[in-house]
Design a protein around this motif. Sequence first.
Motif, PDB file in Angstrom:
ATOM      1  N   UNK A   1      38.538  39.741  43.494  1.00 40.58           N
ATOM      2  CA  UNK A   1      37.945  38.781  42.759  1.00 40.58           C
ATOM      3  C   UNK A   1      36.560  39.280  43.361  1.00 40.58           C
ATOM      4  N   UNK A   2      36.153  39.365  44.022  1.00 44.09           N
ATOM      5  CA  UNK A   2      34.597  39.932  44.427  1.00 44.09           C
ATOM      6  C   UNK A   2      34.120  41.263  43.746  1.00 44.09           C
ATOM      7  N   UNK A   3      34.794  42.318  44.040  1.00 42.88           N
ATOM      8  CA  UNK A   3      35.055  43.763  42.862  1.00 42.88           C
ATOM      9  C   UNK A   3      34.835  43.612  41.876  1.00 42.88           C
TER      10      UNK A   3
ATOM     11  N   UNK B   1      45.671  33.785  37.407  1.00 43.28           N
ATOM     12  CA  UNK B   1      46.052  35.041  37.797  1.00 43.28           C
ATOM     13  C   UNK B   1      44.880  35.440  39.275  1.00 43.28           C
ATOM     14  N   UNK B   2      46.138  34.885  40.251  1.00 40.55           N
ATOM     15  CA  UNK B   2      45.313  35.220  42.041  1.00 40.55           C
ATOM     16  C   UNK B   2      45.609  36.647  42.841  1.00 40.55           C
ATOM     17  N   UNK B   3      44.097  36.636  42.842  1.00 41.52           N
ATOM     18  CA  UNK B   3      43.806  38.000  43.550  1.00 41.52           C
ATOM     19  C   UNK B   3      43.252  37.714  44.583  1.00 41.52           C
ATOM     20  N   UNK B   4      42.768  38.425  45.545  1.00 40.12           N
ATOM     21  CA  UNK B   4      43.184  38.666  46.966  1.00 40.12           C
ATOM     22  C   UNK B   4      41.370  38.565  47.144  1.00 40.12           C
ATOM     23  N   UNK B   5      40.479  38.097  47.433  1.00 38.08           N
ATOM     24  CA  UNK B   5      39.465  37.840  48.425  1.00 38.08           C
ATOM     25  C   UNK B   5      38.190  39.265  47.658  1.00 38.08           C
ATOM     26  N   UNK B   6      38.792  40.057  48.260  1.00 38.45           N
ATOM     27  CA  UNK B   6      37.989  41.723  47.995  1.00 38.45           C
ATOM     28  C   UNK B   6      38.272  42.246  46.723  1.00 38.45           C
TER      29      UNK B   6
ATOM     30  N   UNK C   1      43.503  28.503  32.941  1.00 38.99           N
ATOM     31  CA  UNK C   1      44.101  29.863  33.064  1.00 38.99           C
ATOM     32  C   UNK C   1      42.650  30.437  33.450  1.00 38.99           C
ATOM     33  N   UNK C   2      43.007  31.087  34.524  1.00 39.38           N
ATOM     34  CA  UNK C   2      41.690  31.915  35.263  1.00 39.38           C
ATOM     35  C   UNK C   2      42.237  33.144  36.425  1.00 39.38           C
ATOM     36  N   UNK C   3      41.301  34.622  36.373  1.00 40.55           N
ATOM     37  CA  UNK C   3      41.322  35.064  37.630  1.00 40.55           C
ATOM     38  C   UNK C   3      40.453  34.899  38.512  1.00 40.55           C
ATOM     39  N   UNK C   4      41.061  34.082  40.292  1.00 46.49           N
ATOM     40  CA  UNK C   4      40.171  33.889  40.630  1.00 46.49           C
ATOM     41  C   UNK C   4      40.825  34.029  41.588  1.00 46.49           C
ATOM     42  N   UNK C   5      40.126  34.333  43.151  1.00 38.44           N
ATOM     43  CA  UNK C   5      40.176  34.813  44.434  1.00 38.44           C
ATOM     44  C   UNK C   5      41.456  33.566  45.111  1.00 38.44           C
ATOM     45  N   UNK C   6      42.066  34.352  45.488  1.00 46.38           N
ATOM     46  CA  UNK C   6      43.202  33.127  46.649  1.00 46.38           C
ATOM     47  C   UNK C   6      43.677  33.828  47.737  1.00 46.38           C
ATOM     48  N   UNK C   7      42.813  33.556  48.438  1.00 45.36           N
ATOM     49  CA  UNK C   7      43.507  34.130  49.686  1.00 45.36           C
ATOM     50  C   UNK C   7      45.082  33.279  50.657  1.00 45.36           C
TER      51      UNK C   7
END
Length: 421
Positions: free
Chosen positions: A342-344, A335-340, A313-319
């Motif tokens: 995830x980078x922040x 935990x899927x988040x946006x590219x922006x 299980x990760x938090x990662x960018x998932x466009x």
Amino acid sequence: MDVRRRLTLLAVTIAATPLILGGCTADRKPGAAGGAAGPAVTVTPAEGTKDVPVSAEVGTSVTGGKVTGVKLTDDKGKQVAGEPREDGSSWVPSTPLEKGRTYTAEVTASGDKGRTAVRRTTFVTAAKSTKQAITSTLYFTGNQTYGTAMPVTVAFEPGIPKEARADVQRRLFVKTDPPQPGAWSWLEDGTQVYYRAPDFWKPGTNISVRAGLEGLPIGKQYVGDDDRRAASKIGRQVALDIDNATKQISVFQDGKLLRKIPVSLGKESTPSSSGKMVIMEKFQQTTFDTRGAPDGGYVVDVEDAQRLTWGGEFIHAAPWSEGDQGYTNVSHGCANVSNTAADWLMGITQVGDLVTVKGTEVPLQAGNGWTAWNTGWDEFVKGSALPVPPGLKPAPVMSPPHPGAVAGGSSPAPAPSVSGG
């Protein structure tokens, strides 16, 4: 003693016949403390002991006085560096002793009436052991800046048997500056042991760790593999709260909300775990390979990934899931988040930051990651193989615990390759 000043240097028992001698230097007089002979000194290993483990310490005990000095030299006259344990039970060499060498320990004690005693013992360390070494891994690297929830974690393969855990725990040392004492706690299967304080580390705390296990007898058939040490510091306080009900990540720094981020968690067939986790690793780019895993079978490159569990299980960018983030769970447990976003997050978080997930279909399994914070302090200290210092013991239980409350758990082996979803 004020518990805040305690160092976490726990007592050790050396399995050797003690040498018990009473006496003073030439100036001894009848009636000195400890009897006419002055202070009585006990030293281990005993004179002439052979096959002493290289993890050995110089055991020191005095009746009618106190130890004022310990000197250990090898057969070439080189002095060995070390320091006493806080309780005075032994003197700990700073590095493992060398195999198949002769050592002489000189212990000086002062009596209550000013009389002194000097006792010497000579012993020989064992040659290379023929027993199988248990592989240990210290998940605390030197010269790093960690989050305030960073536990000191030592993993073992195979797990440490229950009857040997106290001996191993005695050789695990943690010092904090400023002092912030804590305790060790074992998983039920003995594959991981965690050290933490009752509360999160204070920002700016310096932590030094030593897992002095080289040559340590572990049960009847194993020995410790290595002597590992590291020193690092604690950085700013950052915490992430992930709420499945709102599909939002709340990011806090020093208790203040910085930002809320839409998230998509694990779908019903592959739910995310609920519990208190710690960020374990951070990758600018990595590959998730779930071929052979249940509900897996895919290979995908991801960016800005932060590991939360051994199970992947990760938090990662998932466009590819940005349209679902904040609304629907579609991931394989991550935990899927946006590219922006995830980078922040990569610029805000540290390894050792606390991540709390709530409201999902399954609880976090003990040992699936660094799960030292997934139980309260009262439960955590029940996992110690040694008595917990009085100031760190939990408050007395006034009523029976909940029947579902258990301590410990099993630990899945760390994943050999990165997975996620």
